[in-house]
Structure formats: structure tokens, C-alpha cells
Scaffold this motif. Structure first.
Motif, PDB file in Angstrom:
ATOM      1  N   THR A   1      -4.398  -8.356  15.110  1.00 58.01           N
ATOM      2  CA  THR A   1      -4.820  -7.827  13.808  1.00 58.01           C
ATOM      3  C   THR A   1      -4.938  -6.302  13.816  1.00 58.01           C
ATOM      4  O   THR A   1      -4.709  -5.667  12.795  1.00 58.01           O
ATOM      5  CB  THR A   1      -6.156  -8.443  13.370  1.00 58.01           C
ATOM      6  OG1 THR A   1      -7.124  -8.228  14.402  1.00 58.01           O
ATOM      7  CG2 THR A   1      -6.006  -9.925  13.108  1.00 58.01           C
ATOM      8  N   ALA A   2      -5.280  -5.712  14.956  1.00 58.21           N
ATOM      9  CA  ALA A   2      -5.387  -4.255  15.014  1.00 58.21           C
ATOM     10  C   ALA A   2      -4.004  -3.623  14.838  1.00 58.21           C
ATOM     11  O   ALA A   2      -3.860  -2.630  14.115  1.00 58.21           O
ATOM     12  CB  ALA A   2      -5.998  -3.826  16.342  1.00 58.21           C
ATOM     13  N   TYR A   3      -2.992  -4.200  15.478  1.00 52.12           N
ATOM     14  CA  TYR A   3      -1.638  -3.664  15.340  1.00 52.12           C
ATOM     15  C   TYR A   3      -1.108  -3.890  13.926  1.00 52.12           C
ATOM     16  O   TYR A   3      -0.448  -3.038  13.354  1.00 52.12           O
ATOM     17  CB  TYR A   3      -0.710  -4.315  16.367  1.00 52.12           C
ATOM     18  CG  TYR A   3       0.694  -3.778  16.355  1.00 52.12           C
ATOM     19  CD1 TYR A   3       0.945  -2.458  16.701  1.00 52.12           C
ATOM     20  CD2 TYR A   3       1.768  -4.579  15.988  1.00 52.12           C
ATOM     21  CE1 TYR A   3       2.228  -1.951  16.690  1.00 52.12           C
ATOM     22  CE2 TYR A   3       3.053  -4.079  15.979  1.00 52.12           C
ATOM     23  CZ  TYR A   3       3.276  -2.767  16.328  1.00 52.12           C
ATOM     24  OH  TYR A   3       4.547  -2.259  16.306  1.00 52.12           O
ATOM     25  N   TYR A   4      -1.438  -5.034  13.347  1.00 47.76           N
ATOM     26  CA  TYR A   4      -1.029  -5.332  11.975  1.00 47.76           C
ATOM     27  C   TYR A   4      -1.674  -4.352  10.999  1.00 47.76           C
ATOM     28  O   TYR A   4      -1.026  -3.860  10.073  1.00 47.76           O
ATOM     29  CB  TYR A   4      -1.408  -6.779  11.646  1.00 47.76           C
ATOM     30  CG  TYR A   4      -0.742  -7.344  10.430  1.00 47.76           C
ATOM     31  CD1 TYR A   4       0.605  -7.638  10.430  1.00 47.76           C
ATOM     32  CD2 TYR A   4      -1.470  -7.600   9.272  1.00 47.76           C
ATOM     33  CE1 TYR A   4       1.226  -8.167   9.320  1.00 47.76           C
ATOM     34  CE2 TYR A   4      -0.862  -8.129   8.157  1.00 47.76           C
ATOM     35  CZ  TYR A   4       0.489  -8.417   8.195  1.00 47.76           C
ATOM     36  OH  TYR A   4       1.101  -8.926   7.090  1.00 47.76           O
ATOM     37  N   ALA A   5      -2.944  -4.036  11.210  1.00 43.15           N
ATOM     38  CA  ALA A   5      -3.635  -3.055  10.372  1.00 43.15           C
ATOM     39  C   ALA A   5      -3.036  -1.664  10.566  1.00 43.15           C
ATOM     40  O   ALA A   5      -2.901  -0.892   9.609  1.00 43.15           O
ATOM     41  CB  ALA A   5      -5.120  -3.043  10.697  1.00 43.15           C
ATOM     42  N   LEU A   6      -2.650  -1.320  11.808  1.00 42.33           N
ATOM     43  CA  LEU A   6      -2.017  -0.041  12.077  1.00 42.33           C
ATOM     44  C   LEU A   6      -0.700   0.076  11.327  1.00 42.33           C
ATOM     45  O   LEU A   6      -0.394   1.129  10.769  1.00 42.33           O
ATOM     46  CB  LEU A   6      -1.776   0.133  13.579  1.00 42.33           C
ATOM     47  CG  LEU A   6      -1.056   1.399  13.970  1.00 42.33           C
ATOM     48  CD1 LEU A   6      -1.945   2.252  14.850  1.00 42.33           C
ATOM     49  CD2 LEU A   6       0.235   1.082  14.666  1.00 42.33           C
ATOM     50  N   LEU A   7       0.080  -0.995  11.285  1.00 41.82           N
ATOM     51  CA  LEU A   7       1.344  -0.963  10.546  1.00 41.82           C
ATOM     52  C   LEU A   7       1.116  -0.770   9.052  1.00 41.82           C
ATOM     53  O   LEU A   7       1.838  -0.030   8.393  1.00 41.82           O
ATOM     54  CB  LEU A   7       2.140  -2.242  10.796  1.00 41.82           C
ATOM     55  CG  LEU A   7       2.746  -2.406  12.180  1.00 41.82           C
ATOM     56  CD1 LEU A   7       3.472  -3.743  12.273  1.00 41.82           C
ATOM     57  CD2 LEU A   7       3.687  -1.276  12.509  1.00 41.82           C
ATOM     58  N   GLY A   8       0.093  -1.436   8.515  1.00 37.62           N
ATOM     59  CA  GLY A   8      -0.235  -1.255   7.100  1.00 37.62           C
ATOM     60  C   GLY A   8      -0.692   0.164   6.799  1.00 37.62           C
ATOM     61  O   GLY A   8      -0.289   0.763   5.796  1.00 37.62           O
ATOM     62  N   LEU A   9      -1.518   0.713   7.676  1.00 35.29           N
ATOM     63  CA  LEU A   9      -1.979   2.089   7.501  1.00 35.29           C
ATOM     64  C   LEU A   9      -0.822   3.072   7.624  1.00 35.29           C
ATOM     65  O   LEU A   9      -0.730   4.034   6.860  1.00 35.29           O
ATOM     66  CB  LEU A   9      -3.069   2.404   8.523  1.00 35.29           C
ATOM     67  CG  LEU A   9      -3.761   3.744   8.401  1.00 35.29           C
ATOM     68  CD1 LEU A   9      -4.515   3.827   7.076  1.00 35.29           C
ATOM     69  CD2 LEU A   9      -4.718   3.937   9.561  1.00 35.29           C
TER      70      LEU A   9
ATOM     71  N   ILE B   1       1.100   3.005   4.334  1.00 32.83           N
ATOM     72  CA  ILE B   1       0.391   3.686   3.250  1.00 32.83           C
ATOM     73  C   ILE B   1       0.428   5.206   3.434  1.00 32.83           C
ATOM     74  O   ILE B   1       0.718   5.952   2.493  1.00 32.83           O
ATOM     75  CB  ILE B   1      -1.062   3.176   3.155  1.00 32.83           C
ATOM     76  CG1 ILE B   1      -1.078   1.732   2.665  1.00 32.83           C
ATOM     77  CG2 ILE B   1      -1.906   4.064   2.258  1.00 32.83           C
ATOM     78  CD1 ILE B   1      -2.415   1.053   2.800  1.00 32.83           C
ATOM     79  N   VAL B   2       0.156   5.672   4.657  1.00 35.65           N
ATOM     80  CA  VAL B   2       0.111   7.116   4.905  1.00 35.65           C
ATOM     81  C   VAL B   2       1.504   7.727   4.777  1.00 35.65           C
ATOM     82  O   VAL B   2       1.672   8.805   4.187  1.00 35.65           O
ATOM     83  CB  VAL B   2      -0.524   7.407   6.283  1.00 35.65           C
ATOM     84  CG1 VAL B   2      -0.404   8.864   6.651  1.00 35.65           C
ATOM     85  CG2 VAL B   2      -1.975   6.994   6.297  1.00 35.65           C
ATOM     86  N   ALA B   3       2.529   7.049   5.311  1.00 35.78           N
ATOM     87  CA  ALA B   3       3.895   7.576   5.212  1.00 35.78           C
ATOM     88  C   ALA B   3       4.367   7.584   3.760  1.00 35.78           C
ATOM     89  O   ALA B   3       5.053   8.521   3.324  1.00 35.78           O
ATOM     90  CB  ALA B   3       4.839   6.750   6.078  1.00 35.78           C
ATOM     91  N   PHE B   4       4.000   6.571   2.996  1.00 28.18           N
ATOM     92  CA  PHE B   4       4.350   6.509   1.572  1.00 28.18           C
ATOM     93  C   PHE B   4       3.691   7.661   0.814  1.00 28.18           C
ATOM     94  O   PHE B   4       4.332   8.342   0.003  1.00 28.18           O
ATOM     95  CB  PHE B   4       3.923   5.157   1.006  1.00 28.18           C
ATOM     96  CG  PHE B   4       4.217   4.987  -0.453  1.00 28.18           C
ATOM     97  CD1 PHE B   4       5.512   4.858  -0.902  1.00 28.18           C
ATOM     98  CD2 PHE B   4       3.188   4.940  -1.368  1.00 28.18           C
ATOM     99  CE1 PHE B   4       5.784   4.699  -2.248  1.00 28.18           C
ATOM    100  CE2 PHE B   4       3.445   4.779  -2.717  1.00 28.18           C
ATOM    101  CZ  PHE B   4       4.749   4.659  -3.152  1.00 28.18           C
ATOM    102  N   THR B   5       2.411   7.903   1.090  1.00 29.08           N
ATOM    103  CA  THR B   5       1.700   9.006   0.444  1.00 29.08           C
ATOM    104  C   THR B   5       2.316  10.350   0.824  1.00 29.08           C
ATOM    105  O   THR B   5       2.523  11.211  -0.038  1.00 29.08           O
ATOM    106  CB  THR B   5       0.211   8.980   0.841  1.00 29.08           C
ATOM    107  OG1 THR B   5      -0.334   7.714   0.506  1.00 29.08           O
ATOM    108  CG2 THR B   5      -0.567  10.068   0.144  1.00 29.08           C
ATOM    109  N   HIS B   6       2.643  10.509   2.078  1.00 32.37           N
ATOM    110  CA  HIS B   6       3.262  11.750   2.550  1.00 32.37           C
ATOM    111  C   HIS B   6       4.616  11.977   1.863  1.00 32.37           C
ATOM    112  O   HIS B   6       4.924  13.086   1.425  1.00 32.37           O
ATOM    113  CB  HIS B   6       3.430  11.691   4.066  1.00 32.37           C
ATOM    114  CG  HIS B   6       4.098  12.880   4.657  1.00 32.37           C
ATOM    115  ND1 HIS B   6       3.481  14.104   4.758  1.00 32.37           N
ATOM    116  CD2 HIS B   6       5.329  13.046   5.180  1.00 32.37           C
ATOM    117  CE1 HIS B   6       4.299  14.957   5.313  1.00 32.37           C
ATOM    118  NE2 HIS B   6       5.442  14.352   5.579  1.00 32.37           N
ATOM    119  N   GLY B   7       5.392  10.924   1.743  1.00 32.92           N
ATOM    120  CA  GLY B   7       6.694  11.043   1.089  1.00 32.92           C
ATOM    121  C   GLY B   7       6.580  11.385  -0.387  1.00 32.92           C
ATOM    122  O   GLY B   7       7.317  12.233  -0.902  1.00 32.92           O
TER     123      GLY B   7
END
Length: 107
Positions: A52-60, A63-69
Motif C-alpha cells: 500500500t505504501a508503494y501504491y500510495a507513492l504511485l498515486g502521489l 498527482i504531483v507530476a500532473f500538477t507540475h505539467g
């Protein structure tokens, strides 16, 4: 928010966070000596996504890469001299398109 603060907090900080999260993601993928075919097989992918930690990291990371783009696109439109209302409509249209594509591809 002033443009200089948005550039710093939005573009630069999200870029640094994206780089950090991407390095963790690459470390998780390439830390072991599996070939590409084994690494992308269904059992290995399911094992990674059961963490779940890796899955949450992928989601984060998403979101962060989308916001940056999107902030980069906004900055590019600002450089071309588009008015604020036109920029908001274009960015809103891109967000709506990506949300619709997400629901189309996941259902």
C-alpha cells in the motif's frame, strides 16, 4: 497569488518532489536483477501493487507530476501573452479531458 510565488511554490517545488518520487519509483523497479519480461509480468506487478505504501507513492507521483505539467502549460501560455480568461478555459479543458480519459480508460 503573485506569479513569482506561484512559479516558485508551484513549478519548482512540484518539480523537485516529482524528481524525488520518480527516483524512489525507479529504485523500486530496478533494485533487483529481473529482466524486463519478468518485471512486467502479472504476478510481479500484483506483488508490487499489493504494497500500500508503494501504491500510495504511485498515486502521489501521478498527482504531483500532473500538477507540475499543468503549471508548466499555464506558464507557457502566460509567456505567449494569452489573457487570464483564455488560459483558465484552456487549462480547465485539459483537466476535463484528462478526467474523461481516465474514466473512459478505467471502466
Amino acid at each position: 497569488m503573485r506569479e513569482s510565488k506561484l512559479r516558485f511554490w508551484g513549478v519548482y517545488i512540484t518539480g523537485i518532489i516529482t524528481l524525488f518520487l520518480l527516483s524512489i519509483h525507479f529504485f523500486m523497479l530496478f533494485a533487483n536483477n529481473m529482466s524486463f519480461d519478468v518485471r512486467t509480468s502479472a504476478p510481479v506487478v500484483n506483488e508490487y501493487l499489493s504494497n500500500t505504501a508503494y501504491y500510495a507513492l504511485l498515486g502521489l507521483l501521478l498527482i504531483v507530476a500532473f500538477t507540475h505539467g499543468l503549471l508548466g502549460i499555464r506558464r507557457s501560455m502566460y509567456d505567449f501573452g494569452l489573457k487570464k480568461g483564455v488560459k483558465d478555459v484552456i487549462v480547465g479543458g485539459i483537466i476535463l479531458l484528462i478526467i474523461l480519459l481516465f474514466f473512459y480508460l478505467t471502466t
